[in-house]
Design a protein around this motif. Structure first.
Motif, short mmCIF file in Angstrom:
data_model
loop_
_atom_site.label_atom_id
_atom_site.label_comp_id
_atom_site.label_asym_id
_atom_site.label_seq_id
_atom_site.Cartn_x
_atom_site.Cartn_y
_atom_site.Cartn_z
N GLU A 1 0.84 -1.74 -0.13
CA GLU A 1 -0.13 -0.17 -0.08
C GLU A 1 1.00 1.53 -0.05
O GLU A 1 0.53 1.98 0.98
CB GLU A 1 -0.95 -0.41 1.16
CG GLU A 1 -1.74 -1.12 1.65
CD GLU A 1 -2.92 -1.21 -0.85
OE1 GLU A 1 -3.72 -0.20 -1.17
OE2 GLU A 1 -3.31 -1.94 -0.65
N THR B 1 -0.03 -2.12 -4.60
CA THR B 1 -0.93 -1.21 -4.39
C THR B 1 -2.09 -2.14 -4.42
O THR B 1 -1.86 -2.66 -5.61
CB THR B 1 -0.49 0.40 -4.81
OG1 THR B 1 -1.96 0.84 -4.40
CG2 THR B 1 -0.59 -0.28 -6.14
N VAL C 1 -8.03 -1.84 4.58
CA VAL C 1 -7.40 -2.44 3.87
C VAL C 1 -6.31 -2.99 5.00
O VAL C 1 -6.09 -3.10 6.07
CB VAL C 1 -5.75 -1.27 3.37
CG1 VAL C 1 -5.80 -0.69 1.88
CG2 VAL C 1 -5.05 -1.16 4.49
N GLN D 1 -11.96 0.82 -2.40
CA GLN D 1 -11.03 -0.16 -0.78
C GLN D 1 -12.07 -0.75 0.12
O GLN D 1 -11.68 -2.81 0.47
CB GLN D 1 -9.94 0.47 -0.30
CG GLN D 1 -9.15 0.87 -1.01
CD GLN D 1 -8.06 -0.07 -1.19
OE1 GLN D 1 -7.66 -1.38 -0.09
NE2 GLN D 1 -7.18 -0.89 -2.59
#
Length: 704
Positions: free
Chosen positions: A403, A439, A566, A591
């Motif tokens: 990320e 990512t 996340v 997300q």
């Protein structure tokens, strides 16, 4: 190439610039005459023509002239001087709140004046507040400006008049000399039209546009002169990243040969088959790290596409060659999720894992640091704590950043700089580790080609089999009670749900529901369910306990802030409610939605909003309802919010462009990449000058 050397001629050499003004100019990044030449106007004022008073439109900046027919002092809440100005097409009002007795005398009925200002709607129709004005003489008419008036970026203590004068002085230096054309002629380039405009011609036109210059093109940045400079600026930014890549790849990295036995052993631990997309990316990484040239690779994969497994396969290959692997995540929850997964996969293979976050203290921390330093820990997982000076790696061969957008462009480069510095405590042996960046936030192609020009890009464009698209509903919070009943029914049927709030505590400023209040409310309304609460202010230990209780099924409904954005993987969670969804960006909504739909059952995401909703908010929710494709969502996010916000606030300063616009100029980027590579190889002497010209004294990329 005859160098003008304007980058080495200080602003102090110009007329009227003393030590104090020079200090103020440096706040604007203006050190040299070259800096002034590339200090381009933000917009333009058209004083080249007179607009009939009857044709003036509100919110327009215009020049008008006429005769004052009445001039009165008005006493209301504020004393003001009100003049009625008339020409043969109409009448308008001039208002002055600050004026002297002499001004009042000169602005009497019968005076002929020319005014410039912004027209506004007022009580008496079109009005001008404190316009600039000059008196006219019928027998000796005054000429109008012969060029559009530029409005420059300024700072306190530096007026527009002063900046215009300084830029004008710098431009005069070009009359008998030429500035370096640092971009070579590229007839085969798709940018031949943009680059056909000479550099000097572009600078002179943009600082001093002649009458008739298309204001509409200048306003939207599409004038050929602007496009000429935008192309050069984008090349300079691209070159700064390519130069960084070139410097890094001149170093030696460990050769990490592929070990199929180790990889097969890991595959047996997984309990599932890899997708063809995962296998493709794993092969790309494997090829990279078998080389002595440091890998610089970005892996993009939509939520749930299996990036962690790809990272694990790369880690196994590195560890099989005796190297250590560091994996850094932006949050404790995500780092903990990685630790749990890697322990499950690696412990049966006899691979020791070290765990390091800022919360680990005293003896436990010392034990982890010792295992990292003596090399007994091969897989090291943690947060920013991994890159502190006290961390000494024994033989770091692969660095993984998850990320990465959370860390910002400059932070990413700073971490890499530390990781690749042969004198750094990160690498006792002085070899540069390979670097893998991951990512789950898809990066629009336009940004990937600019902000990540130093990286090779891989995309995991396939979801594991059995994953079903999440059905998304957009509902007003008037339907809140209906949604609560839906949550009740889903959880009683054996499923689990998230209820996401955007605040932790109630706020008088924002009308969002606080997570704590919502959790208490839902406990009262749903007494038969176990309701949990998680937010960023909880201690890490408590967060992990709550997440474990949710994963094990002890908690039916988890009320959370965006801390669960996340890294949270609970396959039985099939329903998500997001309150005040209109407040969140598209990537964040995507997300969050990615936390569900991880099992085989149908999943639903409900986006609650508080009416009335803005046009921008409505557009965001509409695209969420229409697609689950992260790349389409990312492109729309770029369109709605611009590159600075999509990259993240910590990155905005790193991608500041003076004249180019990544969205408007996206059609150039493919050619920009080719041109930058051509210049780097065939005209290396131009590279530093180009970078310095546009990045100036903040060459963040080039220095990193």
């Amino acid at each position: 190439m005859a160098s003008l050397g304007l980058d080495r001629v200080g602003v102090e050499t110009l007329r009227g610039v003393g030590p104090q003004l020079a200090i103020k100019l440096k706040k604007l990044g203006l050190y040299s005459l070259q800096d002034l030449l590339f200090h381009l106007p933000l917009r333009y004022i058209d004083r080249t023509q007179i607009t009939p008073i009857g044709g003036v439109q509100p919110q327009s900046e215009v020049v008008i002239e006429g005769e004052i027919r009445a001039s009165d002092l008005v006493f209301g809440r504020r004393r003001s001087l009100v003049c009625r100005l008339q020409d043969n097409s109409g009448t308008t009002t001039l208002r002055f709140f600050h004026f002297s007795r002499a001004q009042q005398e000169r602005l009497k009925a019968g005076a002929l004046i020319r005014c410039f200002g912004e027209a506004r709607r007022g009580k008496s129709g079109i009005e001008f507040y404190h316009p600039e004005y000059q008196h006219l003489d019928k027998d000796h008419p005054k000429s109008l400006d012969d060029a559009l008036t530029p409005v420059y970026p300024a700072t306190e203590g530096v007026t527009q008049t002063r900046i215009r004068d300084l830029c004008s002085q710098a431009l005069k230096k070009l009359d008998n000399q030429s500035i370096d054309e640092l971009l070579p002629p590229l007839p085969e380039s798709g940018l031949s039209h943009q680059l056909s405009f000479s550099l000097v011609g572009a600078l002179k036109l943009l600082h001093n546009p002649p009458p008739g210059t298309a204001l509409n093109l200048l306003a939207c940045g599409e004038h050929p002169a602007q496009q000429r400079l935008a192309a050069e600026e984008l090349v300079a930014h691209n070159l700064s990243l390519l130069r960084l890549r070139q410097r890094i790849q001149q170093q030696q990295a460990p050769i990490l040969s592929e070990d199929k036995i180790a990889k097969n052993s890991l595959l047996k631990q997984l309990g599932f088959n890899l997708t063809s997309a995962q296998n493709k990316v794993i092969a790309e990484i494997s090829t990279d790290i078998k080389s002595a040239i440091p890998m610089l690779r970005l892996v993009q994969g939509d939520v749930g596409s299996g990036k962690t497994v790809v990272a694990a396969m790369a880690a196994v290959q590195a560890i099989a060659n005796g190297s250590q692997v560091a994996l850094m995540a932006p949050t404790e929850i995500l780092a903990e999720q990685h630790r749990i997964n890697f322990e499950k996969w690696f412990k049966p293979l006899g691979i020791r894992i070290a765990w390091l976050t800022g919360k680990i203290k005293s003896k436990a921390r010392e034990a982890q640091l010792s295992a990292i330093a003596n090399g007994s820990a091969k897989m090291i997982i943690g947060t920013h704590a991994l890159f502190q000076e006290t961390v000494v790696f024994n033989n770091l061969g692969l660095s993984i950043i998850d990320e990465q957008h959370r860390f910002g462009v400059h932070q990413r480069l700073a971490l890499r700089q530390k990781g690749f510095d042969p004198t750094s405590t990160l690498s006792e042996h002085g070899s540069a580790p390979h670097q893998l960046i991951m990512t789950a936030t898809p990066i629009p192609r336009t940004l990937a080609m600019s902000a990540y020009a130093d990286l090779d890009c891989s995309v995991i464009d396939e979801l594991p089999p059995g994953r079903k698209p999440v059905d998304t509903l957009v509902l007003s919070n008037i339907r809140r009670n209906d949604i609560i009943e839906r949550v009740r029914a889903s959880c009683i049927a054996g499923r689990q749900a998230y209820w996401v709030c955007t605040l932790i505590e109630e706020s008088d400023v924002l009308e969002a529901q606080a997570a704590e209040v919502t959790a208490n409310e839902l406990k009262l309304l749903l007494p038969q369910l176990s309701v949990g609460l998680i937010h960023g202010r909880l201690k890490p230990k408590n967060k992990l306990e709550i997440m474990e209780a949710f994963k094990s099924g002890e908690i039916n409904l988890l009320v959370a802030t965006t801390v669960i954005e996340v890294g949270v993987d609970v396959p039985n969670a099939s329903l998500m409610i997001i309150e005040n969804s209109e407040r969140l960006g598209l990537s964040q909504l995507h997300q969050l939605r990615g936390r569900i739909g991880r099992g085989s059952q149908a999943s639903h995401c409900v986006l609650l909003y508080s009416p009335p909703i803005s046009g921008n908010g409505n557009a965001r929710l509409k695209i969420m309802r229409e697609t689950t494709d992260g790349f389409k969502i990312a492109e729309k996010d770029l369109e709605l919010r611009g590159p600075g916000e999509v990259l993240g606030t910590r990155q905005t300063g790193e991608m500041q462009l003076h004249i180019a616009d990544l969205q408007r100029d996206s059609h150039m980027l493919a050619d920009i990449k080719i041109i930058a590579g051509y210049v780097l190889i065939n005209h290396p002497d131009n590279v530093d000058s180009l970078i310095h010209r546009w990045l100036g004294h903040s060459e963040k990329y080039a220095q990193a």
